[in-house]
Design a protein around this motif. Structure first.
Motif: not given
Length: 351
Positions: A344-351
């Protein structure tokens, strides 16, 4: 065709076969101008797009029509490729001066209607909430919370509501012409290209001519962002829509492309291939950045733009963050990236 007062650029350019283009300036924009097309029909001239709602733009449009041997009052219709103000801005004024009808795809008409009916304060609060979720710093969000009287107004908050619908796959009602609507969502949800299914006047090989709006441009890639209803939680995939639309246009193989910016060009399939490769390269590059979890704002800061991030103006940063989120949605849909649970806030990561 007549020349401009300075003699540096023609007021209008004749593409042959009853098609001409006019350069209508966009104030304070590096693109410089919108190419507005004048198409002759058996019932009189019709415009494809109109240009930005600005006095200098209106004067350029009127002068260009005079150079074509006609005038604003003689226009019979306006076909809008998409709702952006550098394309749709002067539509209302043209209609008021001529009685011309205005046509647009239903998806963009919905955006126009929503823009007209939503109070500016609702847009500011919605944008502030979106930017907060995207991880924008407080100093960037703060101006959206200033008293209404002190804010700079957004352009295009009262765009003209179209009175005709462009139906994908169908010919437009243009007597004496064969102009078919091709739905090409991505740059906007209701963007359309217009396929003139007539022999090229110079007999170039291919299938007619394509008025491509912002969908297919010879040297730049269009912005892919988000156009969402503040009251609708549907998660869209505009980049995926754009890539699908590109392939559809490539299969048309028009003899010539007449875009809304830059200049006319040929070999649409090659340009489509370049753009598909560009976006795949960009998505792959973003995955490398997402080796470390990032918010959409942090990703936008690290993405490659036409200038360094510190030099990007305030409004353009909002557009950049929107484009970063559009790319994240594509990666998530492809299963190549994911949101980090609990961030929070939303983070993104590679899969």
């Amino acid at each position: 065709m007549k020349s401009s007062p300075s003699g540096s650029e023609p007021t209008a350019y004749d593409h042959g076969g009853g098609v001409r283009s006019l350069r209508v300036p966009i104030p304070d924009n590096p693109l410089g101008h919108t190419l507005v097309y004048v198409v002759d029909t058996d019932h009189g001239p019709v415009l494809i797009d109109t240009g930005w709602d600005d006095p200098a733009s209106w004067e350029a449009l009127a002068a260009g029509l005079t150079a074509c041997g006609t005038s604003v009052t003689e226009l019979r219709g306006v076909v809008i490729t998409h709702h952006h103000p550098d394309h749709h801005g002067l539509s209302g004024r043209v209609r008021e001066a001529s009685g011309a009808w205005v046509a647009m795809h239903a998806a963009d008409t919905s955006i126009v209607r929503r823009t007209r009916e939503t109070r500016p304060e609702r847009w500011y609060s919605y944008m502030a909430a979106k930017l907060t979720t995207a991880g924008a710093p407080e100093e960037h969000i703060a101006p959206l919370r200033t008293p209404p009287a002190r804010r700079r107004p957004f352009p295009g908050l009262a765009p003209a509501l179209p009175d005709r619908e462009i139906v994908p796959g169908e010919f437009l009602d243009l007597p004496g012409r064969r102009l078919r609507a091709i739905w090409t969502p991505g740059h906007t949800p209701g963007h359309v290209c217009l396929h003139l299914e007539e022999e090229h006047p110079a007999r170039l090989p291919g299938h007619g001519r394509l008025f491509s709006g912002d969908h297919l441009l010879p040297g730049i890639t269009p912005h892919i962002g988000l156009y969402e209803d503040p009251d609708d939680a549907t998660v869209t995939d505009p980049l995926g829509d754009y890539l699908d639309s590109l392939e559809r246009v490539g299969r048309l193989a028009p003899a010539e492309i007449l875009p809304a910016h830059q200049h006319a060009f040929t070999d649409a399939p090659s340009r489509v291939t370049e753009l598909l490769a560009h976006h795949e390269d960009r998505l792959t590059g973003l995955l490398a950045l997402l080796a470390t979890p990032l918010t959409p704002w942090q990703l936008a800061e690290r993405m490659e733009w036409n200038r360094p991030w510190p030099q990007i103006p305030y409004g353009s940063r909002n557009i950049a963050v929107s484009e970063a989120e559009a790319h994240l949605r594509r990666l998530v849909k492809q299963g190549r990236a994911e949101a980090v649970t609990g961030s929070d806030p939303v983070t993104y990561r590679a899969v």
